[in-house]
Design a protein around this motif. Sequence first.
Motif, PDB file in Angstrom:
ATOM      1  N   PHE A 273     -14.483 -17.724   5.675  1.00 29.94           N
ATOM      2  CA  PHE A 273     -14.315 -17.106   4.351  1.00 29.94           C
ATOM      3  C   PHE A 273     -13.130 -16.514   4.633  1.00 29.94           C
ATOM      4  N   ALA A 274     -12.577 -15.213   5.435  1.00 27.11           N
ATOM      5  CA  ALA A 274     -11.524 -14.439   5.426  1.00 27.11           C
ATOM      6  C   ALA A 274     -10.276 -15.493   5.526  1.00 27.11           C
ATOM      7  N   PRO A 275      -9.881 -16.686   6.532  1.00 31.61           N
ATOM      8  CA  PRO A 275      -8.406 -17.685   6.077  1.00 31.61           C
ATOM      9  C   PRO A 275      -8.503 -17.969   5.120  1.00 31.61           C
ATOM     10  N   ALA A 276      -9.707 -18.852   4.347  1.00 32.52           N
ATOM     11  CA  ALA A 276      -9.889 -19.124   3.034  1.00 32.52           C
ATOM     12  C   ALA A 276      -8.797 -18.358   2.074  1.00 32.52           C
ATOM     13  N   LEU A 277      -9.620 -17.376   2.044  1.00 31.35           N
ATOM     14  CA  LEU A 277      -9.670 -16.195   1.052  1.00 31.35           C
ATOM     15  C   LEU A 277      -7.994 -15.527   1.045  1.00 31.35           C
ATOM     16  N   SER A 278      -7.392 -15.813   2.176  1.00 32.25           N
ATOM     17  CA  SER A 278      -6.106 -15.273   2.452  1.00 32.25           C
ATOM     18  C   SER A 278      -5.379 -15.798   1.642  1.00 32.25           C
ATOM     19  N   GLY A 279      -5.429 -17.391   2.022  1.00 29.75           N
ATOM     20  CA  GLY A 279      -4.349 -18.240   2.091  1.00 29.75           C
ATOM     21  C   GLY A 279      -4.908 -18.599   0.667  1.00 29.75           C
ATOM     22  N   GLU A 280      -5.726 -18.583  -0.139  1.00 26.69           N
ATOM     23  CA  GLU A 280      -5.914 -18.269  -2.210  1.00 26.69           C
ATOM     24  C   GLU A 280      -5.496 -17.532  -2.498  1.00 26.69           C
ATOM     25  N   LEU A 281      -5.557 -16.130  -2.329  1.00 26.02           N
ATOM     26  CA  LEU A 281      -5.049 -15.303  -2.937  1.00 26.02           C
ATOM     27  C   LEU A 281      -3.224 -14.981  -2.680  1.00 26.02           C
ATOM     28  N   GLY A 282      -2.849 -15.618  -1.387  1.00 28.67           N
ATOM     29  CA  GLY A 282      -1.654 -15.906  -1.455  1.00 28.67           C
ATOM     30  C   GLY A 282      -0.661 -16.923  -2.486  1.00 28.67           C
ATOM     31  N   VAL A 283      -1.757 -17.286  -2.299  1.00 29.56           N
ATOM     32  CA  VAL A 283      -1.299 -19.166  -3.655  1.00 29.56           C
ATOM     33  C   VAL A 283      -1.393 -18.877  -4.463  1.00 29.56           C
ATOM     34  N   THR A 284      -2.647 -18.093  -4.934  1.00 31.95           N
ATOM     35  CA  THR A 284      -2.779 -17.368  -6.840  1.00 31.95           C
ATOM     36  C   THR A 284      -1.830 -16.805  -7.460  1.00 31.95           C
ATOM     37  N   ALA A 285      -1.379 -15.777  -6.293  1.00 34.70           N
ATOM     38  CA  ALA A 285      -0.665 -14.283  -6.331  1.00 34.70           C
ATOM     39  C   ALA A 285       1.365 -15.520  -6.278  1.00 34.70           C
ATOM     40  N   ALA A 286       0.808 -16.472  -5.884  1.00 32.22           N
ATOM     41  CA  ALA A 286       2.465 -16.944  -5.672  1.00 32.22           C
ATOM     42  C   ALA A 286       3.081 -17.543  -6.775  1.00 32.22           C
ATOM     43  N   ARG A 287       1.544 -18.347  -7.484  1.00 28.15           N
ATOM     44  CA  ARG A 287       1.948 -18.996  -9.305  1.00 28.15           C
ATOM     45  C   ARG A 287       1.681 -18.393 -10.473  1.00 28.15           C
ATOM     46  N   ILE A 288       1.293 -16.622 -10.120  1.00 27.70           N
ATOM     47  CA  ILE A 288       1.502 -16.356 -11.596  1.00 27.70           C
ATOM     48  C   ILE A 288       2.596 -16.036 -11.526  1.00 27.70           C
ATOM     49  N   GLN A 289       3.332 -15.599  -9.934  1.00 20.73           N
ATOM     50  CA  GLN A 289       4.889 -15.184 -10.400  1.00 20.73           C
ATOM     51  C   GLN A 289       5.625 -16.437 -10.577  1.00 20.73           C
ATOM     52  N   GLN A 290       5.342 -17.353 -10.231  1.00 23.13           N
ATOM     53  CA  GLN A 290       5.868 -18.443 -10.841  1.00 23.13           C
ATOM     54  C   GLN A 290       6.135 -18.393 -12.384  1.00 23.13           C
ATOM     55  N   VAL A 291       4.619 -18.173 -12.852  1.00 21.20           N
ATOM     56  CA  VAL A 291       4.690 -18.218 -14.259  1.00 21.20           C
ATOM     57  C   VAL A 291       5.064 -17.544 -15.148  1.00 21.20           C
ATOM     58  N   ALA A 292       5.336 -16.733 -14.303  1.00 25.00           N
ATOM     59  CA  ALA A 292       5.420 -15.617 -15.152  1.00 25.00           C
ATOM     60  C   ALA A 292       7.248 -15.272 -14.762  1.00 25.00           C
ATOM     61  N   ALA A 293       7.990 -16.115 -14.274  1.00 32.26           N
ATOM     62  CA  ALA A 293       8.880 -15.683 -14.131  1.00 32.26           C
ATOM     63  C   ALA A 293      10.242 -17.140 -14.555  1.00 32.26           C
ATOM     64  N   GLY A 294       8.487 -18.146 -15.401  1.00 33.54           N
ATOM     65  CA  GLY A 294       9.420 -19.188 -16.595  1.00 33.54           C
ATOM     66  C   GLY A 294       8.967 -20.186 -16.293  1.00 33.54           C
ATOM     67  N   GLN A 295       8.578 -20.272 -14.575  1.00 39.31           N
ATOM     68  CA  GLN A 295       8.846 -22.036 -14.135  1.00 39.31           C
ATOM     69  C   GLN A 295       7.478 -22.551 -14.651  1.00 39.31           C
ATOM     70  N   THR A 296       7.467 -24.077 -14.152  1.00 38.78           N
ATOM     71  CA  THR A 296       6.748 -24.593 -14.618  1.00 38.78           C
ATOM     72  C   THR A 296       5.205 -25.044 -13.719  1.00 38.78           C
ATOM     73  N   VAL A 297       4.350 -25.246 -13.373  1.00 37.07           N
ATOM     74  CA  VAL A 297       3.404 -25.173 -12.180  1.00 37.07           C
ATOM     75  C   VAL A 297       2.694 -25.941 -12.658  1.00 37.07           C
ATOM     76  N   ASP A 298       2.785 -27.436 -12.125  1.00 36.86           N
ATOM     77  CA  ASP A 298       1.454 -28.282 -12.310  1.00 36.86           C
ATOM     78  C   ASP A 298       1.775 -28.692 -13.705  1.00 36.86           C
ATOM     79  N   GLY A 299       2.884 -29.334 -14.007  1.00 34.07           N
ATOM     80  CA  GLY A 299       2.955 -29.299 -15.460  1.00 34.07           C
ATOM     81  C   GLY A 299       2.848 -28.365 -16.420  1.00 34.07           C
ATOM     82  N   GLU A 300       2.501 -27.541 -15.821  1.00 32.81           N
ATOM     83  CA  GLU A 300       2.172 -25.809 -17.516  1.00 32.81           C
ATOM     84  C   GLU A 300       3.421 -25.792 -17.621  1.00 32.81           C
ATOM     85  N   LYS A 301       3.830 -25.665 -18.432  1.00 32.84           N
ATOM     86  CA  LYS A 301       4.612 -24.440 -18.758  1.00 32.84           C
ATOM     87  C   LYS A 301       4.374 -23.051 -18.388  1.00 32.84           C
TER      88      LYS A 301
END
Length: 229
Positions: free
Chosen positions: A162-190
């Motif tokens: 639970f703890a390691p999976a959660l920590s990793g997923e929150l970090g990845v999701t936060a990074a994806r939010i940051q990229q999308v908010a900065a206008g970067q394409t993620v997984d083919g999504e503009k």
Amino acid sequence: MNTAFPRILTLLRKERGVSQKQVAADLQVSQALLSHYEKGIRECGLDFVVRAADYYGVSCDYLLGRTADKSGAVIAVDEIPDNDPSARENRFRGSVLPVLNKKLVMNSLNIIFDLLQRCNNKMLTGEVSAYLTLSVYTVFRLLYSANPKNPAAMFSVPGYLFAPALSGELGVTAARIQQVAAGQTVDGEKGLDAADAPIIVPDNISKEYPLFASSLFNLLRNAEARLNR
């Protein structure tokens, strides 16, 4: 001087859209000294705090980070609008704190999801929603685990993961939010188009969300108080 003062002093100047040189002249100090105040290099006297508060039309308590309300008002539970009609019939046992925090969170989420709607970006909305979902899941699971009699079969993710999976997923999701908010394409999504990114400054929030702004400001203040510990 506390750490909030330099940040708020700078924010107020930028919010008004005036130069450091102009503000220094208006407040009767040198630009170099004002720069030191804004960077937290030097501490100012009480007379400057009062002049700056009058100049920006805020309270000294707001300028010093003691309240999230520019007028210096301290928020109370009964003064926070509640967007849940059924909440009037609910009663929390033991403390008024859960009622206060529930209102702060729910009202702040109203602003967040309205801003997401303005952004009109499916990827951004999805990732922010995923991050919030994981946060709620975490809190519920931790509360659930407080009593060992609660059946572990409630969750498919093993306790040791639970703890390691959660920590990793929150970090990845936060990074994806940051990229999308900065206008970067993620997984083919503009990513978010810069033209759709809302302008967010305290005064705008207060004007556009008069019922919920105080909740958001207090939530931000409470969060940063924990992060600065």
